[in-house]
Design an enzyme around this catalytic site. Sequence first.
Site, short mmCIF file in Angstrom:
data_model
loop_
_atom_site.label_atom_id
_atom_site.label_comp_id
_atom_site.label_asym_id
_atom_site.label_seq_id
_atom_site.Cartn_x
_atom_site.Cartn_y
_atom_site.Cartn_z
N ASP A 149 0.79 -1.34 -0.15
CA ASP A 149 -0.05 -0.04 -0.03
C ASP A 149 0.80 1.36 0.01
O ASP A 149 0.51 2.30 -0.36
CB ASP A 149 -0.93 -0.05 1.13
CG ASP A 149 -2.17 -0.89 0.94
OD1 ASP A 149 -2.27 -1.71 0.01
OD2 ASP A 149 -3.09 -0.81 1.73
N TYR B 101 -9.95 -0.60 2.60
CA TYR B 101 -9.41 -0.64 3.95
C TYR B 101 -9.11 0.96 4.42
O TYR B 101 -8.81 1.77 3.34
CB TYR B 101 -8.22 -1.29 4.03
CG TYR B 101 -8.24 -2.65 4.90
CD1 TYR B 101 -8.71 -2.81 6.27
CD2 TYR B 101 -7.94 -3.82 4.29
CE1 TYR B 101 -9.00 -3.91 6.78
CE2 TYR B 101 -8.27 -5.06 4.75
CZ TYR B 101 -8.67 -5.06 6.22
OH TYR B 101 -8.91 -6.31 6.78
CO CO Z 1 -7.49 -6.86 7.60
#
Ligand code: CO
Length: 639
Positions: free
Chosen positions: A300, A383
């Site tokens: 990420d 997320y």
């Molecule tokens: Co997770």
Amino acid sequence: MIETARVANVDHPLDPLSQDELEKVIVAARRELKLSQHHLIAMVQLEEPTKSALADYQNGKTYSRAARLTIFDRTTAKVSETVITISGKVLSQQIIEGAKAPILSVESAQAIAAAKKDQRVIEALLQRGISDLSTVIMETWPIGAQIPKHFDDGRRIIWTPMWHKPTPQANFYAHPISGLHAIVDIDSGEVLAVENDQQIAIPKTPGPYRQSQTGADVSLKSLVIQQPDGVSFSLQGHKVDWERWSFRIGFCQREGLVIHDVWFSDDGQPRKIAHRMSIAELVIPYGDPSQGAYRKNAFDTGEFGLGNFTNSLTLGCDCLGEIVYLDVAVANPDGTVREIKNAICLHEEDFGILWKHVDTDGNVEVRRGRRFVASSIVTINNYEYGYFWYFYQDGSIEFEAKLTGIVLTLADTPGNPHPSATELEPGLWAPYHQHILCARLDLDIDGDVSGANNTVVEIDSFAHELGPKNIYGGAYEISETIFKHELNAKRVVDPFKSRFWKIINPNRKNHMGHPVGYKLVPGHTTFPLALPESTIGKRAGFMYQHLWVTKNETSERYPAGDYPFQHAGGAGLPQWTQANREIENTDVVLWHVFGTNHIPRAEDWPVMPVERTGFHLKPSGFFARSPAIDVAPASKPCH
Ligand code: CO
């Protein structure tokens, strides 16, 4: 509640690049490097001063701020890095041979558009009963595993997991379209292949989480945090002074929030603790081999540029109390600049009692503790990650990552044996995965502006066998091992030995004649389950140690290397430490790897309550006694 958003003056070498500076350097780079529309701006970062340049600046020498531009030439597929001053002078320019640019937002959008036009995708969706392409959500993911052989010729490719959004406000992660993906060449925009091997029914159970859908009504009476006399910190530009702490807030398009130049005033004497602290990588290996999930091993930070996804925070929601926000700016691939308002939240929090003792004569001494918080939150696809740095009145610093958002999902036949995923709703599965972070900690324990010579020591607790050295069986001691070379300092946590690490300044002694130091206390953590010989195991080789120590080298910034996208593996920490440089009594960097193993629970659905992972840096012989003793009692006597 006071909300103060400040566009701080940029006047210090460590300040983040402002919107104005970004615009200036991009204009200058276009002119000086003769860039065309084929050139995409992959990233613009502050070219940070060396410690000696910083020391010169503190001594009155002028300093020219500069930026490092990572540029991707779409015609040649070459990546280059250029360092250019804000005034437009090119200081260096270099083609990075073999480097692959990460996926850029314009490329994602083009890949999705191409996939949605592809007849094979359209027909596969029709087979699944979907005719309205606007209800199909595609994400573009790097192929974080073996690249299909016939495409493995050096080109940049992505794949597109898909979800169905039956109504405009539906939680599409409840409706994965499993077994259908496009593989797209992002350089040419060509759909190379459509995988449509497993037709699995799209799970139907909705996953509503918006208040407008759930009618959520569990509420408490209001809690108001007020500081009627104002906040106890001051902000000059990006420099924070709070309690006895002083540090600078930084920001990087790749790493997000950065903390620079941390000092603590010990009886009026400023003492240095850190030069720079950041989370240099975040990788999420997935443990499910089915339906493409084995490819979902994303970096990420290194592949997406975590700072790009920084949220604009809301007062009273993300942050409660008397808040000061800082705005940040990031460059877009087309060279425009995007400002992110309220990107970094600065505030104080009550943190329970700091210390307490009731004496036999009834005297009560109790101190309330407060901590200073610098935080930001990013949203990357499903997320959210919050990065929180805490500064405490006992001289300690803590980092906490807050993980929330929606678990990734795939579909399988309800009730099927599926060993690496949790069935959340009938036919809706969340694969097992890990979130592994790596902090880069350039600490300078009791040094000066130009740095410090430090040494890292491992401390284990142990007991001798029952006998002359352990007569009663309850005795235990500690062993201290100094790391002399980089290869000695590749270490893992050991709860059986209560292991911790200490970074000391062997040249500065405390009142007892021992070197001053800080200890790194690992928190809840995990160890990678992906095999080291797997593609992700090779590309994120740094994961297999919880601690690495390297000789400080400014070019060594990211533990999986500068360009992890489609990298063959081995870059970063595993490669650098092969040199096995001496690390005793020199300027060192600590790399701490930590994270969570996420076996999704029913209660992680539909939006996961915050999970925390992090570490603590605590003074250990740095002060002569607890610096918390100097904290005055609350104005009202406590009995
Ligand atoms: Co997770």
